[in-house]
Motif scaffolding. Structure first.
Motif, PDB file in Angstrom:
ATOM      1  N   THR A 121      66.620  21.060  23.266  1.00  0.00           N
ATOM      2  CA  THR A 121      65.286  21.086  23.870  1.00  0.00           C
ATOM      3  C   THR A 121      64.484  22.266  23.348  1.00  0.00           C
ATOM      4  O   THR A 121      63.324  22.117  22.944  1.00  0.00           O
ATOM      5  N   LEU A 122      65.087  23.439  23.346  1.00  0.00           N
ATOM      6  CA  LEU A 122      64.384  24.625  22.840  1.00  0.00           C
ATOM      7  C   LEU A 122      64.051  24.473  21.362  1.00  0.00           C
ATOM      8  O   LEU A 122      62.926  24.755  20.934  1.00  0.00           O
ATOM      9  N   ASP A 123      65.010  24.003  20.586  1.00  0.00           N
ATOM     10  CA  ASP A 123      64.795  23.860  19.145  1.00  0.00           C
ATOM     11  C   ASP A 123      63.718  22.840  18.814  1.00  0.00           C
ATOM     12  O   ASP A 123      63.120  22.899  17.740  1.00  0.00           O
ATOM     13  N   ILE A 163      53.608  26.515  19.971  1.00  0.00           N
ATOM     14  CA  ILE A 163      53.716  26.933  21.370  1.00  0.00           C
ATOM     15  C   ILE A 163      54.201  28.382  21.382  1.00  0.00           C
ATOM     16  O   ILE A 163      55.226  28.698  20.773  1.00  0.00           O
ATOM     17  N   PRO A 164      53.471  29.267  22.058  1.00  0.00           N
ATOM     18  CA  PRO A 164      53.916  30.671  22.110  1.00  0.00           C
ATOM     19  C   PRO A 164      55.356  30.769  22.627  1.00  0.00           C
ATOM     20  O   PRO A 164      55.788  29.969  23.467  1.00  0.00           O
ATOM     21  N   LEU A 165      56.050  31.762  22.148  1.00  0.00           N
ATOM     22  CA  LEU A 165      57.471  31.928  22.453  1.00  0.00           C
ATOM     23  C   LEU A 165      57.747  31.923  23.950  1.00  0.00           C
ATOM     24  O   LEU A 165      58.644  31.213  24.425  1.00  0.00           O
ATOM     25  N   ALA A 198      57.422  28.451  25.307  1.00  0.00           N
ATOM     26  CA  ALA A 198      58.499  27.576  24.837  1.00  0.00           C
ATOM     27  C   ALA A 198      59.770  27.814  25.646  1.00  0.00           C
ATOM     28  O   ALA A 198      60.434  26.858  26.077  1.00  0.00           O
ATOM     29  N   VAL A 199      60.105  29.079  25.882  1.00  0.00           N
ATOM     30  CA  VAL A 199      61.303  29.394  26.670  1.00  0.00           C
ATOM     31  C   VAL A 199      61.122  28.879  28.099  1.00  0.00           C
ATOM     32  O   VAL A 199      62.024  28.252  28.653  1.00  0.00           O
ATOM     33  N   HIS A 200      59.953  29.115  28.672  1.00  0.00           N
ATOM     34  CA  HIS A 200      59.698  28.672  30.054  1.00  0.00           C
ATOM     35  C   HIS A 200      59.786  27.148  30.161  1.00  0.00           C
ATOM     36  O   HIS A 200      60.423  26.620  31.077  1.00  0.00           O
ATOM     37  N   ARG A 201      59.184  26.441  29.217  1.00  0.00           N
ATOM     38  CA  ARG A 201      59.260  24.973  29.228  1.00  0.00           C
ATOM     39  C   ARG A 201      60.706  24.499  29.077  1.00  0.00           C
ATOM     40  O   ARG A 201      61.128  23.525  29.692  1.00  0.00           O
ATOM     41  N   GLY A 202      61.456  25.186  28.229  1.00  0.00           N
ATOM     42  CA  GLY A 202      62.863  24.834  28.056  1.00  0.00           C
ATOM     43  C   GLY A 202      63.654  25.015  29.336  1.00  0.00           C
ATOM     44  O   GLY A 202      64.495  24.176  29.689  1.00  0.00           O
ATOM     45  N   ILE A 203      63.371  26.101  30.065  1.00  0.00           N
ATOM     46  CA  ILE A 203      64.065  26.355  31.326  1.00  0.00           C
ATOM     47  C   ILE A 203      63.699  25.299  32.364  1.00  0.00           C
ATOM     48  O   ILE A 203      64.554  24.810  33.105  1.00  0.00           O
ATOM     49  N   ALA A 235      65.838  34.485  18.611  1.00  0.00           N
ATOM     50  CA  ALA A 235      66.172  35.059  17.307  1.00  0.00           C
ATOM     51  C   ALA A 235      65.664  34.167  16.178  1.00  0.00           C
ATOM     52  O   ALA A 235      65.097  34.652  15.197  1.00  0.00           O
ATOM     53  N   SER A 236      65.848  32.869  16.346  1.00  0.00           N
ATOM     54  CA  SER A 236      65.371  31.931  15.328  1.00  0.00           C
ATOM     55  C   SER A 236      63.855  31.985  15.199  1.00  0.00           C
ATOM     56  O   SER A 236      63.313  32.000  14.094  1.00  0.00           O
ATOM     57  N   ARG A 237      63.161  32.039  16.323  1.00  0.00           N
ATOM     58  CA  ARG A 237      61.692  32.064  16.324  1.00  0.00           C
ATOM     59  C   ARG A 237      61.129  33.373  15.778  1.00  0.00           C
ATOM     60  O   ARG A 237      60.036  33.402  15.236  1.00  0.00           O
TER      61      ARG A 237
END
Length: 191
Positions: A71-73, A79-81, A84-89, A136-138
């Motif tokens: 999902t995160l990938d 989408i700002p980092l 993206a993390v918040h949407r993934g959560i 880290a990837s982003r």
């Protein structure tokens, strides 16, 4: 035609039986033998599904983490980092209303059972690592660098705060509480 041993039970059958017994006897007093008997399988069969009693409340957590990673990938790079993390959560915390056992019951057991606290630390570390790897990837850094680790820890703190609030306010939406935790942090950082 698939060869091999026929499936004797399922993860869902085991979890439902275990949670039924946990509710009756408590987590500590529930034995693997009691769970196995309730499902109609042997104790050894349970170990093919879950390595320990402590793993049962977490369900199929490894595959859930893999889905979280995917999902995160899949988040578009524009989408700002932090979004993206918040949407993934939020996506990670989306469960069917009719899930059995209910997600609220699962989290109550995980967060309020002293015997599960050490095991939970292992699971929470794995969850944070998924976020750290994504960050880290982003950001073209290593997962062990400060930013990915900070984002992983802060994200876990926000999620756990939302879960604790949900246990006290079960009629509220978990997604609303996750958003609320993020808003509180954002407000705090802008004071």
């Amino acid at each position: 035609m698939a060869l091999g041993r026929p499936e004797a039970t399922s993860h869902a059958d085991i979890e439902q039986a275990a949670f039924r017994i946990f509710a009756q006897r408590g987590f500590e007093a529930t034995t693997l033998d009691a769970i196995a008997e309730s499902v109609g399988v042997g104790r050894r069969t349970l170990f093919r599904y879950y390595p320990s009693k402590n793993d049962i409340p977490w369900g199929q957590f490894d595959s859930t983490l893999e889905h979280f990673r995917e999902t995160l990938d899949s988040m578009p790079p524009e989408i700002p980092l932090h979004q993206a993390v918040h949407r993934g959560i939020l996506a990670f915390n989306s469960f069917p209303e009719d899930a059995q056992p209910p997600h609220l019951e699962r989290m109550r057991l995980i967060l309020q059972t002293p015997a599960l606290k050490a095991h939970s630390a292992i699971r929470f570390t794995q969850w944070r690592q998924v976020i750290a790897d994504f960050v880290a990837s982003r950001t073209a850094t290593a997962p062990h660098n400060a930013l990915p680790q900070v984002v992983g820890h802060v994200s876990l703190a926000l999620a756990l705060t939302a879960y604790e609030q949900w246990l006290m306010r079960p009629d509220d939406s978990l997604h609303h509480l996750i958003d609320e935790s993020m808003d509180l942090l954002t407000d705090y950082l802008h004071q």
